[in-house]
Write an enzyme that holds these catalytic residues in place. Structure first.
Site, PDB file in Angstrom:
ATOM      1  N   LYS A 190     104.624  54.758  53.219  1.00  0.00           N
ATOM      2  CA  LYS A 190     105.848  54.483  54.300  1.00  0.00           C
ATOM      3  C   LYS A 190     105.202  54.787  55.454  1.00  0.00           C
ATOM      4  O   LYS A 190     104.667  55.615  56.529  1.00  0.00           O
ATOM      5  CB  LYS A 190     106.864  56.153  53.767  1.00  0.00           C
ATOM      6  CG  LYS A 190     108.090  56.079  54.836  1.00  0.00           C
ATOM      7  CD  LYS A 190     108.569  57.040  54.881  1.00  0.00           C
ATOM      8  CE  LYS A 190     108.663  57.633  56.105  1.00  0.00           C
ATOM      9  NZ  LYS A 190     108.401  56.582  57.536  1.00  0.00           N
ATOM     10  N   GLU A 264      95.544  63.749  59.121  1.00  0.00           N
ATOM     11  CA  GLU A 264      95.107  63.692  60.945  1.00  0.00           C
ATOM     12  C   GLU A 264      96.044  63.752  61.397  1.00  0.00           C
ATOM     13  O   GLU A 264      97.481  63.133  61.458  1.00  0.00           O
ATOM     14  CB  GLU A 264      94.698  62.064  60.381  1.00  0.00           C
ATOM     15  CG  GLU A 264      93.948  61.906  61.529  1.00  0.00           C
ATOM     16  CD  GLU A 264      94.426  61.514  62.657  1.00  0.00           C
ATOM     17  OE1 GLU A 264      94.742  62.314  63.777  1.00  0.00           O
ATOM     18  OE2 GLU A 264      94.469  59.885  62.970  1.00  0.00           O
ATOM     19  N   CYS A 298      96.159  59.822  69.074  1.00  0.00           N
ATOM     20  CA  CYS A 298      95.946  60.884  68.545  1.00  0.00           C
ATOM     21  C   CYS A 298      95.226  61.251  69.214  1.00  0.00           C
ATOM     22  O   CYS A 298      94.960  62.955  69.851  1.00  0.00           O
ATOM     23  CB  CYS A 298      95.637  61.295  67.044  1.00  0.00           C
ATOM     24  SG  CYS A 298      94.922  59.864  66.073  1.00  0.00           S
ATOM     25  N   GLU A 389     100.547  68.515  72.558  1.00  0.00           N
ATOM     26  CA  GLU A 389     100.370  67.223  72.828  1.00  0.00           C
ATOM     27  C   GLU A 389     101.831  66.839  73.192  1.00  0.00           C
ATOM     28  O   GLU A 389     102.817  66.756  73.207  1.00  0.00           O
ATOM     29  CB  GLU A 389     100.600  67.302  71.225  1.00  0.00           C
ATOM     30  CG  GLU A 389     100.012  65.635  71.155  1.00  0.00           C
ATOM     31  CD  GLU A 389      99.786  65.086  69.565  1.00  0.00           C
ATOM     32  OE1 GLU A 389     100.748  65.578  68.682  1.00  0.00           O
ATOM     33  OE2 GLU A 389      98.430  64.537  69.387  1.00  0.00           O
TER      34      GLU A 389
HETATM   35  P1  NAI Z   1     105.961  62.777  62.661  1.00  0.00           P
HETATM   36  O1  NAI Z   1     105.069  63.776  62.533  1.00  0.00           O
HETATM   37  O2  NAI Z   1     107.406  63.327  62.402  1.00  0.00           O
HETATM   38  O3  NAI Z   1     106.110  61.201  62.421  1.00  0.00           O
HETATM   39  C1  NAI Z   1     105.182  60.641  61.325  1.00  0.00           C
HETATM   40  C2  NAI Z   1     105.220  59.652  60.047  1.00  0.00           C
HETATM   41  O4  NAI Z   1     105.603  60.549  58.809  1.00  0.00           O
HETATM   42  C3  NAI Z   1     106.583  59.670  60.244  1.00  0.00           C
HETATM   43  O5  NAI Z   1     106.497  57.631  59.009  1.00  0.00           O
HETATM   44  C4  NAI Z   1     107.634  60.334  59.709  1.00  0.00           C
HETATM   45  O6  NAI Z   1     108.942  59.483  58.854  1.00  0.00           O
HETATM   46  C5  NAI Z   1     107.553  60.818  58.774  1.00  0.00           C
HETATM   47  N1  NAI Z   1     107.959  62.487  57.948  1.00  0.00           N
HETATM   48  C6  NAI Z   1     108.699  62.737  59.077  1.00  0.00           C
HETATM   49  N2  NAI Z   1     108.932  63.926  58.175  1.00  0.00           N
HETATM   50  C7  NAI Z   1     108.410  64.063  57.651  1.00  0.00           C
HETATM   51  C8  NAI Z   1     108.313  64.774  56.303  1.00  0.00           C
HETATM   52  N3  NAI Z   1     108.795  66.522  56.288  1.00  0.00           N
HETATM   53  N4  NAI Z   1     107.309  64.871  55.453  1.00  0.00           N
HETATM   54  C9  NAI Z   1     106.413  63.599  55.497  1.00  0.00           C
HETATM   55  N5  NAI Z   1     107.105  62.535  56.067  1.00  0.00           N
HETATM   56  C10 NAI Z   1     107.255  63.103  57.409  1.00  0.00           C
HETATM   57  O7  NAI Z   1     106.458  62.096  63.870  1.00  0.00           O
HETATM   58  P2  NAI Z   1     107.520  61.732  65.193  1.00  0.00           P
HETATM   59  O8  NAI Z   1     107.983  62.963  65.203  1.00  0.00           O
HETATM   60  O9  NAI Z   1     107.136  60.734  64.995  1.00  0.00           O
HETATM   61  O10 NAI Z   1     106.431  62.420  67.015  1.00  0.00           O
HETATM   62  C11 NAI Z   1     106.425  63.565  67.476  1.00  0.00           C
HETATM   63  C12 NAI Z   1     105.441  63.836  67.635  1.00  0.00           C
HETATM   64  O11 NAI Z   1     104.414  64.177  66.680  1.00  0.00           O
HETATM   65  C13 NAI Z   1     104.650  63.140  68.806  1.00  0.00           C
HETATM   66  O12 NAI Z   1     105.655  63.635  70.111  1.00  0.00           O
HETATM   67  C14 NAI Z   1     103.740  63.704  69.068  1.00  0.00           C
HETATM   68  O13 NAI Z   1     103.296  64.292  69.090  1.00  0.00           O
HETATM   69  C15 NAI Z   1     103.452  63.490  67.426  1.00  0.00           C
HETATM   70  N6  NAI Z   1     102.524  62.639  66.764  1.00  0.00           N
HETATM   71  C16 NAI Z   1     101.718  62.922  66.583  1.00  0.00           C
HETATM   72  C17 NAI Z   1     100.642  61.248  65.965  1.00  0.00           C
HETATM   73  C18 NAI Z   1      99.608  61.486  65.957  1.00  0.00           C
HETATM   74  O14 NAI Z   1      99.076  60.538  65.099  1.00  0.00           O
HETATM   75  N7  NAI Z   1      98.718  63.014  65.738  1.00  0.00           N
HETATM   76  C19 NAI Z   1     101.514  60.400  65.285  1.00  0.00           C
HETATM   77  C20 NAI Z   1     103.125  60.445  65.708  1.00  0.00           C
HETATM   78  C21 NAI Z   1     103.542  61.378  66.710  1.00  0.00           C
END
Ligand code: NAI
Length: 774
Positions: A190, A264, A298, A389
């Protein structure tokens, strides 16, 4: 304007990349996408818009997956898995090569579509993301080719549910899909809801490559779809990249489901500049560290630590460089910093920066979904922006005086993903690198990635690695059918002290025998039905003491492997010297096999003494001027619930690999093994083992498991106990995201339970990138 003027102003005209082909591909698909399930696109269902953050234009409509869509995708992946695995590594390698070639063939289309959908500069999509995607498929085609010969005893896990973020939409897909497929798994992936398009283009590429239907399935939608996918009962392995908050939810949601999991997550990675660094190079490094992909990375070097003596000069250079960064239309090939992925993310960044009372320096950014390169000084270590972050082009900065202080500040974070070290002094750089708590360390470099080099974090940055041999660990399991777990029936009988037994074995904490805090004891009953001894019952306070003792024995992790080997040889010899006594104890508990079990335990100790200095890691060939060292580091403090099946051998099989690799342990033997464990104290006492390296608590697994899993100073928990204990451990470990290795109620043949699997669980790979060669 003459040449001199041009050099002075450094002004460029725009050099826009044409978006026509990418937009035409979207239109060709009807601009409304369904999911890619069982080798074909489904009809679009309920859809949502995906927009270009740079222009605000709607690019396409993407479907929100329903439960039925997820079921169908998982079913397709399940149906395809057996045949895909049976194709063999060499057969699968052909498909992975084909995918790599097709990515290269359509490189420009992928790059432009990625830039349109995510707002990242085309220069990055074109020169970094897409080439790395192709590299990932090539590298893993090679891994598939070599699987049978190089990974004997490993098999595919099954169906993988993979959820990825929006910062590197296609690259994260490649990091997840390539190793999974190479090892014989099938996937349901996804993408993030803001950036689904390149995943859908990749689906199209899978069709062109003739990939068997069902091997790759892509469902689109929001977090709710992700949550449903990872919890789906048809999924055997979950791989997630994204925020720590969601990672924690996934850990808790999948607890006890018997799924393999890698996470990750986020970071607040330090970028450490020593006074003897080449400051101009370090400034350029910093541009790559925090303004690459607008800081939405990240492992972004988002926390600058600069040595006091050069801080002023360095900040002046940095500010001058910041002023020359070009922020704007990501399709312009001259642009350094593109758009922020989405207005929501922009609002998040703005809100975080608005709160600070630090000194903010910003350059300019165009109107729209853009944020200017930002430097914030004057913060305290505990300030929110020093710890959280931000995930945007915002750098926080602080100074330090000595290398020791630099290490302290660098490690002052709940994360542990990456770190950059800048110094022209090899002694300083290589002294500091091992002290940094991070999964990746770049020396005089930053944000370098390669399929051959493991990537992943420690602490709240998650667990598991992507890339390299260690990345394959996450997509394979031991082949063969696991044994059923045989648990000892709960012991019956009166709890009072049996006649003739005048000694109750104590606990073993910090190299000393300790009375249980609660003052309770338990009778151990022999096979014959007679009481054969008593042991103390440890409670949460005893566990805390044991963890503190283990923490205090950190010197063991720094001891040489040769030294650790000698101690383990010594334990083996001392156990052998008392073989008869130990065998008699085992016979009394199990009724048979004591002699053979002691012999096997001694042999196991000899094996891990042998391994102690032969599992240090290896060197990875990365296509850059440098090399990546894959250093196997101890995890730290491991809490382990030992198996019931083999009283002595089970305990030794858990203890020996852990301490051989430099960990300190808190062991809780099973009921049957309690007396064998307490007998071991004297062996340990006489073997030069420093106090606190091995701590033994007799007690109830069910009572101690949640305390162990929640304890912030325990770095990993292993359980070879009952199935419900596995669930408790996985759920309770979500708090600080510690590593877990649980049996999910499956047994083991303890005579065979030795070698790499244990050594891998006892170590974490730190990837250290070192400049090397011309
Ligand atoms: P997120 O962690 O919510 O989204 C990442 C993925 O997880 C997306 O595909 C989302 O649809 C999915 N997702 C969301 N809730 C889920 C759940 N309960 N179970 C399974 N999948 C789920 O990240 P978001 O909201 O887009 O960004 C928020 C913050 O997260 C950013 O400001 C940043 O600080 C951090 N982030 C960190 C990343 C990294 O690579 N370390 C990548 C993206 C965001």
């Amino acid at each position: 304007m003459n040449v001199k003027d041009i050099y002075e102003s450094m002004e460029y005209g725009p050099a826009p990349e044409a978006a026509g082909d990418a937009l035409a591909w979207v239109v060709d698909q009807g601009s409304r996408f369904g999911h890619f399930i069982d080798g074909a696109f489904t009809k679009p269902g309920e859809t949502f818009e995906t927009t270009s953050p740079a222009s605000g234009e709607v690019l396409a409509e993407v479907s929100q997956a329903t439960s039925a869509d997820i079921d169908a995708a998982v079913a397709a992946a399940r149906a395809a898995q057996g045949k895909w695995e049976k194709l063999g590594g060499k057969g699968r390698a052909r498909y992975l090569y084909a995918l790599a070639r097709l990515v290269q063939k359509h490189a420009r289309l992928f790059a432009v579509l990625e830039t349109l959908d995510s707002g990242k500069p085309i220069r990055e999509a074109r020169d970094i993301d897409v080439p790395l995607v192709a590299r990932h498929f090539y590298y893993h085609a090679g891994m598939a080719q070599l699987m049978e010969s190089e990974l004997p005893g490993r098999a595919a896990i099954g169906v993988c549910g993979q959820v990825i973020p929006w910062n590197f939409p296609l690259l994260m897909l490649a990091w997840k899909v390539a190793p999974a497929l190479a090892m014989g798994n099938t996937v349901v992936l996804k993408p993030a809801e803001w950036t689904s398009l390149t995943a859908l283009l990749f689906a199209d590429i899978c069709r062109q490559a003739g990939l068997p239907a069902g091997v790759v399935n892509i469902v689109t939608g929001d977090g709710a779809v992700g949550a449903e996918l990872v919890a789906h009962e048809g999924i055997d392995k979950v791989a997630f990249t994204g925020s720590t908050e969601v990672g924690r939810k996934i850990r808790a949601a999948t607890a006890g489901q018997g799924k393999a999991l890698t996470l990750e997550l986020g970071g607040k990675s330090p970028f450490v500049v020593f006074e003897d660094a080449d400051l101009d190079s370090a400034v350029e490094g910093l541009v790559d560290a925090i303004w690459f992909n607008g800081g939405q990375v990240c492992c972004a070097g988002s926390r600058l630590l600069v040595q006091e003596g050069v801080a002023e000069r360095f900040h002046a250079k940095l500010k001058a460089r910041m002023k020359s960064l070009r922020v704007g239309d990501p399709l312009d090939k001259c642009i350094d910093v593109g758009a922020i992925v989405h207005s929501e993310q922009l609002a998040r960044i703005k809100a975080l920066v608005a709160e600070t009372d630090g000194e903010v320096f910003q350059t300019a950014a165009p109107e729209g979904c853009y944020y200017p390169p930002t430097l914030i000084e004057g913060l305290h270590t505990a300030d929110k922006l020093m710890q959280e972050e931000i995930f945007g082009p915002v750098l926080v900065s602080m100074t330090f005086r000595t290398p020791a202080e630099a290490v302290q500040l660098a490690n002052n974070t709940r994360y542990g993903l990456a770190a950059s070290v800048w110094s022209e002094n090899i002694n300083v750089a290589l002294d500091v690198a091992p002290k940094l708590v991070a999964g990746v360390v770049w020396i005089n470099g930053t944000n370098m990635f390669d399929a051959a080099a493991g990537f992943g974090g420690v602490r709240e940055s998650g667990f598991g690695r992507e890339g390299g041999w260690e990345g394959l660990q996450a997509y394979t399991k031991p082949s063969g059918k696991p044994k059923a777990l045989k648990l000892k029936a709960p012991e019956a009988g009166a709890p009072e002290l049996p006649e003739g037994l005048d000694r109750t074995a104590k606990l073993y904490v910090g190299g000393k025998q300790a009375r249980p805090d609660g003052g309770y004891t338990r009778t151990v009953w022999g096979k014959s039905g007679k009481a054969i001894g008593q042991v103390g019952i440890a409670n949460r306070k005893d566990l805390r003491n044991a963890v503190e003792a283990a923490r205090g024995a950190a010197g063991w992790s720094g001891a040489t492997a040769h030294n650790r080997a000698q101690v383990i040889y010594y334990i083996a010899e001392n156990l052998e010297a008392r073989a008869e006594e130990f065998a008699a104890r085992i016979d009394a508990v199990t009724g048979k096999g004591g002699k053979a079990e002691v012999e096997a335990a001694v042999s196991r100790l000899f094996s891990y003494a042998a391994w102690a200095d032969k599992f240090g890691g290896d060197l990875r060939q990365v296509p850059m001027r440098g090399m990546a060292l894959a250093v196997r580091e101890p995890i730290g403090v491991i809490g382990a619930l030992c198996p019931e099946e083999a009283p002595l051998l089970g305990l030794i099989s858990v203890m020996a690999p852990a301490i051989a690799m430099g960990n300190r342990v808190v062991l809780v033997p099973g009921q049957a093994g309690a007396l064998s464990a307490t007998d071991l104290y004297q062996v340990l006492d006489t073997s030069d083992l420093p106090g606190g390296v091995v701590n033994i608590l007799t007690g109830d697994h069910a009572e101690l498991a949640p305390v162990m899993a929640k304890h912030l100073d325990v770095d990993a928990v292993w359980s070879f106990s009952a199935a419900d204990i596995s669930e408790v451990i996985e759920r309770e470990s979500a708090g600080n995201l510690k590593r877990t290795w649980v049996n999910n109620g499956l047994g083991r043949d303890w005579e065979q339970a030795e070698g790499r699997e244990f050594l891998e669980q006892a170590t974490e790979v730190k990837t250290v990138w070192v400049p090397y060669g011309a």
